[in-house]
Design an enzyme around this catalytic site. Sequence first.
Site, short mmCIF file in Angstrom:
data_model
loop_
_atom_site.label_atom_id
_atom_site.label_comp_id
_atom_site.label_asym_id
_atom_site.label_seq_id
_atom_site.Cartn_x
_atom_site.Cartn_y
_atom_site.Cartn_z
N GLY A 154 0.82 -1.20 0.00
CA GLY A 154 0.00 0.00 0.00
C GLY A 154 0.86 1.25 0.00
N LEU A 155 0.33 2.31 0.63
CA LEU A 155 0.99 3.61 0.71
C LEU A 155 1.29 4.17 -0.68
CD1 LEU A 155 3.48 3.06 3.67
CD2 LEU A 155 1.24 4.15 3.73
N CYS A 156 0.37 3.95 -1.61
CA CYS A 156 0.55 4.46 -2.97
C CYS A 156 -0.72 5.16 -3.45
CB CYS A 156 0.93 3.34 -3.92
SG CYS A 156 -0.16 1.91 -3.88
N GLY A 157 -1.37 5.87 -2.54
CA GLY A 157 -2.57 6.62 -2.92
C GLY A 157 -3.70 5.69 -3.32
#
Length: 378
Positions: A154-157
Amino acid sequence: PPFLCPHHSSPDTMLRAVLKLALCVAAASAFQLSPSTLAPSSFRGGALCQSPALSAPVRSRHVGPVMGNVKELRDRVTSVKNTKKITSAMRLVAAAKVRRAQDAVLKTRPFSETLQKVLGGLIQRLKKDNFDSPLMSERAVDKVLLVVMTGDRGLCGGYNTYAIKKAEQRIKELEDANIAFDMICIGNKGGQYFKKRVNVVEVYPIGNAPTAEEATAIADTLLATYLAGDADRVELLYTRFTSLISSEPSLRTMLPLSPTGIESEGDEIFTMTSKDGEFAVDAEKLDPAEPAKFPRDMIFEQDPEQILSAILPLYFNGQLLRQMQESVASELAARMTAMQSASDNASDLITDLSRQMNRQRQAAITQEIAEIVAGANS
């Protein structure tokens, strides 16, 4: 009065009268208000200053929480600063990985271009012979193999969310058309989401730098499924790279291959650069590769149909690797944008918290000074 007349009063009587008068004057002066006994807050509608004994509990009641708030704000500012360092580092790491992915695309470009030229030339050569390949023949669609590309982390918008929504939209279209389907997920996020909802045949990690070996393993599975008749069409859902701040989930039919699509398919190369200290992307559109021209009297050591049948899987592998690289580039670009937004938000939060902390500290210092002055004057 008689007690004040020196002719009718004795010295003792006059002394007692003077003492009584002095006591009366002292009692009257006790009710007078001296300007020096006013606290600074008296000029703002506050009460009169109190003795230090009475003002001490007031100071402990008001100043204590204010100083506690200042400490909490200082700790929070430190925490946000540490978070900003992490997000900034993740942004730079994603940028370095984007450059690495670009280098990998540029290295495979000559092979893909040459392969496309040879393939286009063979297709034109065999058009007159009515060549029919299993990978290029159309058939009735009763079952679809849907390949969905997402990220591993994750952590990709909204990168993974948009891809999953696009896949759900396609699933609904297939269900409305009463077409059965199986799914292969490339990327752990898609596998975790769809395993509980649809029939997921296989899940492959996509990583940060897809290799030809990984693409070949996935392509062999897709080709085996299609040639065995377990699927009449193979559709690929990937994220097309547009810019550092934009990407678009796209759906593409991978099998059967279209001769027209092979001949007319162009390419687009993205190169990440730095301008004025900021990352930017330069896009270069390339025209379709011109088909190789074979002389009419050229004699092939093998039958052209056999050569084409051997080249088509290579072309399919190259197309799958290209889509994987483009999806990874879109994911890394989305992570760069997300980390940049997180860093900007952290900077704004640090500014707000610092301003609030300074106001609290200034209020506490002002209150302390006012109480010290009030206590000294009293």
